[in-house]
Write an enzyme that holds these catalytic residues in place. Structure first.
Site, PDB file in Angstrom:
ATOM      1  N   THR A   1     -56.330  -9.555 -35.337  1.00  0.00           N
ATOM      2  CA  THR A   1     -55.010  -9.259 -35.887  1.00  0.00           C
ATOM      3  C   THR A   1     -55.247  -8.491 -37.194  1.00  0.00           C
ATOM      4  O   THR A   1     -55.443  -7.279 -37.154  1.00  0.00           O
ATOM      5  CB  THR A   1     -54.193 -10.542 -36.081  1.00  0.00           C
ATOM      6  OG1 THR A   1     -54.960 -11.493 -36.801  1.00  0.00           O
ATOM      7  CG2 THR A   1     -53.810 -11.114 -34.733  1.00  0.00           C
TER       8      THR A   1
ATOM      9  N   LYS B   1     -61.147 -15.091 -33.539  1.00  0.00           N
ATOM     10  CA  LYS B   1     -60.294 -14.318 -34.428  1.00  0.00           C
ATOM     11  C   LYS B   1     -59.549 -15.289 -35.339  1.00  0.00           C
ATOM     12  O   LYS B   1     -59.374 -16.459 -35.012  1.00  0.00           O
ATOM     13  CB  LYS B   1     -59.294 -13.456 -33.678  1.00  0.00           C
ATOM     14  CG  LYS B   1     -58.267 -14.149 -32.823  1.00  0.00           C
ATOM     15  CD  LYS B   1     -57.082 -14.735 -33.518  1.00  0.00           C
ATOM     16  CE  LYS B   1     -56.406 -13.713 -34.437  1.00  0.00           C
ATOM     17  NZ  LYS B   1     -55.231 -14.380 -35.105  1.00  0.00           N
TER      18      LYS B   1
ATOM     19  N   THR C   1     -53.834 -17.662 -36.330  1.00  0.00           N
ATOM     20  CA  THR C   1     -54.202 -18.623 -35.324  1.00  0.00           C
ATOM     21  C   THR C   1     -55.675 -18.473 -34.983  1.00  0.00           C
ATOM     22  O   THR C   1     -56.159 -17.365 -34.813  1.00  0.00           O
ATOM     23  CB  THR C   1     -53.367 -18.339 -34.077  1.00  0.00           C
ATOM     24  OG1 THR C   1     -52.003 -18.620 -34.405  1.00  0.00           O
ATOM     25  CG2 THR C   1     -53.793 -19.188 -32.910  1.00  0.00           C
TER      26      THR C   1
ATOM     27  N   GLU D   1     -58.939 -12.154 -45.283  1.00  0.00           N
ATOM     28  CA  GLU D   1     -58.353 -11.110 -46.132  1.00  0.00           C
ATOM     29  C   GLU D   1     -57.431 -11.740 -47.147  1.00  0.00           C
ATOM     30  O   GLU D   1     -56.765 -12.727 -46.885  1.00  0.00           O
ATOM     31  CB  GLU D   1     -57.576 -10.106 -45.283  1.00  0.00           C
ATOM     32  CG  GLU D   1     -58.479  -9.213 -44.476  1.00  0.00           C
ATOM     33  CD  GLU D   1     -57.684  -8.251 -43.622  1.00  0.00           C
ATOM     34  OE1 GLU D   1     -56.521  -8.025 -43.925  1.00  0.00           O
ATOM     35  OE2 GLU D   1     -58.260  -7.729 -42.663  1.00  0.00           O
TER      36      GLU D   1
ATOM     37  N   ASN E   1     -48.737 -12.351 -46.940  1.00  0.00           N
ATOM     38  CA  ASN E   1     -47.929 -13.297 -46.184  1.00  0.00           C
ATOM     39  C   ASN E   1     -46.445 -13.179 -46.460  1.00  0.00           C
ATOM     40  O   ASN E   1     -45.629 -13.690 -45.702  1.00  0.00           O
ATOM     41  CB  ASN E   1     -48.424 -14.717 -46.442  1.00  0.00           C
ATOM     42  CG  ASN E   1     -49.719 -14.952 -45.709  1.00  0.00           C
ATOM     43  OD1 ASN E   1     -49.742 -14.962 -44.496  1.00  0.00           O
ATOM     44  ND2 ASN E   1     -50.799 -15.070 -46.451  1.00  0.00           N
TER      45      ASN E   1
ATOM     46  N   THR F   1     -41.579  -8.738 -42.046  1.00  0.00           N
ATOM     47  CA  THR F   1     -40.464  -7.842 -42.373  1.00  0.00           C
ATOM     48  C   THR F   1     -40.938  -6.405 -42.466  1.00  0.00           C
ATOM     49  O   THR F   1     -42.126  -6.129 -42.478  1.00  0.00           O
ATOM     50  CB  THR F   1     -39.811  -8.255 -43.701  1.00  0.00           C
ATOM     51  OG1 THR F   1     -40.832  -8.408 -44.676  1.00  0.00           O
ATOM     52  CG2 THR F   1     -39.067  -9.548 -43.517  1.00  0.00           C
TER      53      THR F   1
END
Lengths: 383, 383
Positions: A146, A168, A179, A259, A378, A383
């Site tokens: 991701t 991942k 996740t 990250e 986050n 958005t």
């Protein structure tokens, strides 16, 4: 080679259009046998995603022939329709592979509360099945990324047999995406009950002790499949050791690639009355925002370590606890120890040792700092 | 007028040099009687600061004549020497006031793990005692501020008697400083056991339900003193109502002044099987960094609400839970509800209503978002 390092596995990863970036987002891992023993551990969140509900049914039989994974959508909190989407994914993959749907586990990651575009998912599964290859492990590892900056893979070679894996997520990389999805493979001959016990043991001391931000996903899935293609039957101990090595290797890669984080923090609680006490105290530190922000600011604020473990029910006397940060015992007997100015926190690695002086057990929890980039990523994600 | 609004109290706040800013940092509140009933609640952290240990002894007698408070240093995790510092502070104040040391409670706030400069503290106490005044309530409220942008005060007038109060801290303003220190006063005639029960009730539904960042301080102190100077004896119910109003007023001021925060978030959990379940589910949301960062980013990410309460043991069925954010029911039956685009999060006030459909109880927890400024302030504080 990741999940295709052991004999008897093929894999693929393709771009199905689930990610707006156009990057690969659907992966298939296929076990060619001769064995098809499998085991898994799933999130304990009480809102398990649709693929978790489905894969639990698959794994209840202690067998699996394939895993279909997607990034770009978690398919969590999507109700009966979301479950039907997962079921349809498994049925489509099974038809393409010529096996039963109940042999196909599914794992998903991405935004919660959004339906998957099923036309893209099924087209992606078709394409992935067509591209299945013994060299496809790295493609599969890339397709489940991701905001991971690098694919996470491991290969643990042993005497005539191998454990491979890909992972991942976790860490602080927009953790609603993050996740933890892990697929482990082996060509060792392993009975299902040994596989399940080995997986529980391996994850309990590795992936389950990475507590980046204390937020439990709805989608966490760790699955292991055995092809038996090597013909070698290791002892349960030897297999557990190799599986633990693979899981630990992946866990440390997740931590390092978090990250938004600037620190990898190992919190070891020593001389605890029990392992549970050590884990409780370690997790309290790992989840304390004040401590995590202090470490982001290179501040060896040991008072925040005590304040965190002071909220737990772990056995200790307040005037007995020592805290050592990067080798400097800044707190002795619950009070002021060596000068905090002696602690060098400029590097990425931080070790915090808490000595409870209440027993002989110990455990380590790994976490990250709480950084401005974490908040930024986050808050900006969906958005 | 704050703590000096009721009859029978004087107060002062002075600059003793504990804060590098030169702002006021030592406060004294004196009860002139005729009564001296007092009650308090303290942090449950297992590393209580020296002033908490001392004040527990004072309040064990259900009496207190004065409170000495300082900002600029928490005197926490400072060992026997720190306790001796607090004891010496009480003895010095008592000598200046002509009362016993056991009549003097002490409260401190600031960095953990650093000794107080006692020469400055005692000189500050001497100066404060000399300046005690019936108009000194606001000065006292200013002297306990840390990064608070405004003093927090309350006055609740009733029929012939009054409750006054001052508070500092909590919220997200560098919360290691942000220990909640609250002094409440009343001129009502209140027996000690009524005072203790009323305080427990008042704080349980107000100050204890503000959960800004889940980090429990070593220094939290809420103390109430009764002078009885009005000569009026209210019913226990009437007194509890007024004390609850005062504590709630102060709690909302703490929430609103949380520096680094951009949102005041009220999380109400309805139709829970018990108040405990409602509080557990509400706190899980209040402590979920992913939800708090999402709200900072004006993102009505209801999946993170479910993921948070999915980690609790509160009674609910996953396919029954509704979530309403600022009036829009974005989640129905644990799945997709009305479009999230309809939620306006641009204001400071956010309400999250979680309907567990598991009973008839409810509770509200108040919290703030997790902002970049929070991380900045808390990473930069002690260095």
């Amino acid at each position: 080679m990741t999940v295709t390092a052991p004999e008897g596995f093929s894999a693929a990863g393709v771009a199905a259009g689930l990610k707006s970036s156009g990057d690969a987002d659907v992966a298939v891992v296929l076990n060619h046998g001769p064995d098809d023993a499998a085991a898994a551990v799933f999130t304990t969140n009480r809102f398990p995603a649709a693929p978790v509900l489905w894969s639990r049914q698959v794994l209840a039989g202690e067998r699996a022939r394939a895993v279909v994974l997607n990034s770009g959508g978690a398919n969590a909190c999507t109700g009966p329709e979301g479950f039907q989407d997962t079921h349809a994914t498994a049925e489509h993959a099974a038809a393409e592979l010529g096996i039963g749907a109940i042999d196909v586990a599914v794992a998903s990651t991405g935004l919660i509360g959004v339906r998957l575009p099923m036309d893209k998912v099924t087209a992606g599964v078709t394409a992935a099945v067509q591209q299945l290859s013994e060299d496809g492990g790295l493609d599969a590892a890339r397709a489940i990324m991701t905001t991971d900056s690098v694919p996470k893979t491991t290969v643990q070679g042993r005497d005539g047999w191998t454990v491979g894996g890909m992972a991942k997520g976790a860490g602080m990389l927009a953790p609603s995406l993050a996740t933890m999805l892990v697929v482990l493979t082996t060509d060792a001959v392993v009975r299902p009950e040994v596989l399940q016990r080995a997986l529980a043991q391996a994850t309990s001391v590795s992936l389950e002790r990475v507590d980046s931000d204390g937020c439990l996903s709805t989608n966490d899935t760790v699955i292991v499949m055995s092809s038996g293609a090597s013909g070698v039957t290791p002892t349960a101990e030897a297999f557990t050791e190799a599986l633990t090595a693979a899981a630990t290797d992946l866990a440390m890669q997740l931590l390092a690639d978090a990250e938004g984080s600037t620190k990898d923090i190992a919190i070891t609680v020593r001389n605890a009355a029990s392992v549970t006490d050590a884990l409780t105290a370690g997790r309290a530190c790992a989840r304390n925002n004040l401590l995590k922000t202090a470490l982001f600011g290179n501040d060896p604020n040991w008072g925040r370590v005590l304040a965190a473990i002071g909220t737990t029910d772990a056995a200790f006397q307040a005037d007995q606890v020592d805290v050592t940060i990067n080798g400097v015992t800044v707190c002795r007997g619950g009070a002021i120890g060596d000068p905090r100015e002696g602690v060098d926190l400029t590097g990425r690695a931080i070790t915090i040792d808490v000595d409870l002086k209440a027993g002989t057990e110990q455990a380590t929890i790994w976490t990250n700092d709480l950084s401005i980039a974490y908040v930024h990523e986050n808050s900006a994600y969906s958005t």
